[in-house]
Design an enzyme around this catalytic site. Sequence first.
Site, PDB file in Angstrom:
ATOM      1  N   GLU A 100      25.655 -41.144 -60.397  1.00  0.00           N
ATOM      2  CA  GLU A 100      25.043 -40.310 -59.359  1.00  0.00           C
ATOM      3  C   GLU A 100      24.557 -38.992 -59.973  1.00  0.00           C
ATOM      4  OE1 GLU A 100      23.483 -39.796 -56.832  1.00  0.00           O
ATOM      5  OE2 GLU A 100      24.754 -39.782 -55.048  1.00  0.00           O
ATOM      6  N   ASP A 104      28.137 -33.390 -53.762  1.00  0.00           N
ATOM      7  CA  ASP A 104      28.123 -32.148 -52.999  1.00  0.00           C
ATOM      8  C   ASP A 104      29.181 -32.253 -51.893  1.00  0.00           C
ATOM      9  OD1 ASP A 104      27.419 -29.762 -51.820  1.00  0.00           O
ATOM     10  OD2 ASP A 104      25.553 -30.501 -50.960  1.00  0.00           O
ATOM     11  N   PHE A 153      21.546 -24.661 -54.582  1.00  0.00           N
ATOM     12  CA  PHE A 153      20.787 -25.896 -54.442  1.00  0.00           C
ATOM     13  C   PHE A 153      20.081 -26.164 -55.766  1.00  0.00           C
ATOM     14  CE2 PHE A 153      17.613 -28.957 -53.295  1.00  0.00           C
ATOM     15  CZ  PHE A 153      18.353 -29.808 -52.486  1.00  0.00           C
ATOM     16  N   ARG A 166      11.817 -33.130 -59.991  1.00  0.00           N
ATOM     17  CA  ARG A 166      12.643 -34.126 -60.689  1.00  0.00           C
ATOM     18  C   ARG A 166      12.322 -34.156 -62.181  1.00  0.00           C
ATOM     19  NH1 ARG A 166      15.184 -37.308 -56.794  1.00  0.00           N
ATOM     20  NH2 ARG A 166      13.981 -37.814 -54.931  1.00  0.00           N
TER      21      ARG A 166
END
Length: 179
Positions: A100, A104, A153, A166
């Site tokens: 993963e 979070d 974040f 990404r």
Amino acid sequence: MIRTYSAGEVMIDQQRIYERAREIGKQITREFKGEEVLLVGILKGAILWLSDIIKHIDLDVYIDFMSVSSYGASTKSSGVVKIIKDLDVPIEDKNVIIVEDIVDSGITLAYLKKYLQGRGPKCLKICTLLDKPAGRRTEIEVDYIGFTIEDKFIVGYGLDYNQKYRNLPYISYLKSSDQ
Ligand code: IMP
Ligand code: MG
């Protein structure tokens, strides 16, 4: 005033990520000596990390992918997990490692672990690039952690905000124009 977002400074560079992937790959190789492992990448965020890890696993290693819905176009978890794409192969009696991008709240992995455990794998472990313990809303055991990070974040190295960033070859965070 309209608030805009951009990627902030480099938090973790490519070299550090690659070195950590090597350590974890070696650890997996030791722990599963003489056995096969199946890496289950969680699309789309985990693909860069998975590609680093797999190069350092010196065993018969296989790959499959799952896609689950999590955040949509927000930075907060909805708490609802939906399977968009399931595995192509059975995992009964296999050594499975879920790969993963980030843990979070832990809700996605807690759900996935339970879901896959029901198919009778020989063993089921979790390998994450990042762990953000401040966001945790459910207890979850994570076996291999790349880096533990503060409550920001994160974007880059597979992780997105609205499908963007990404491609950054490093780990950064989302910065708003009023910051
Ligand atoms: P959790 O269910 O809250 O643990 O979140 C799981 C998923 O949410 C991850 O696989 C990511 O796709 C996404 N996510 C959580 N935190 C971040 C972040 O800081 N940046 C980008 N995506 C995130
Ligand atoms: Mg994800």
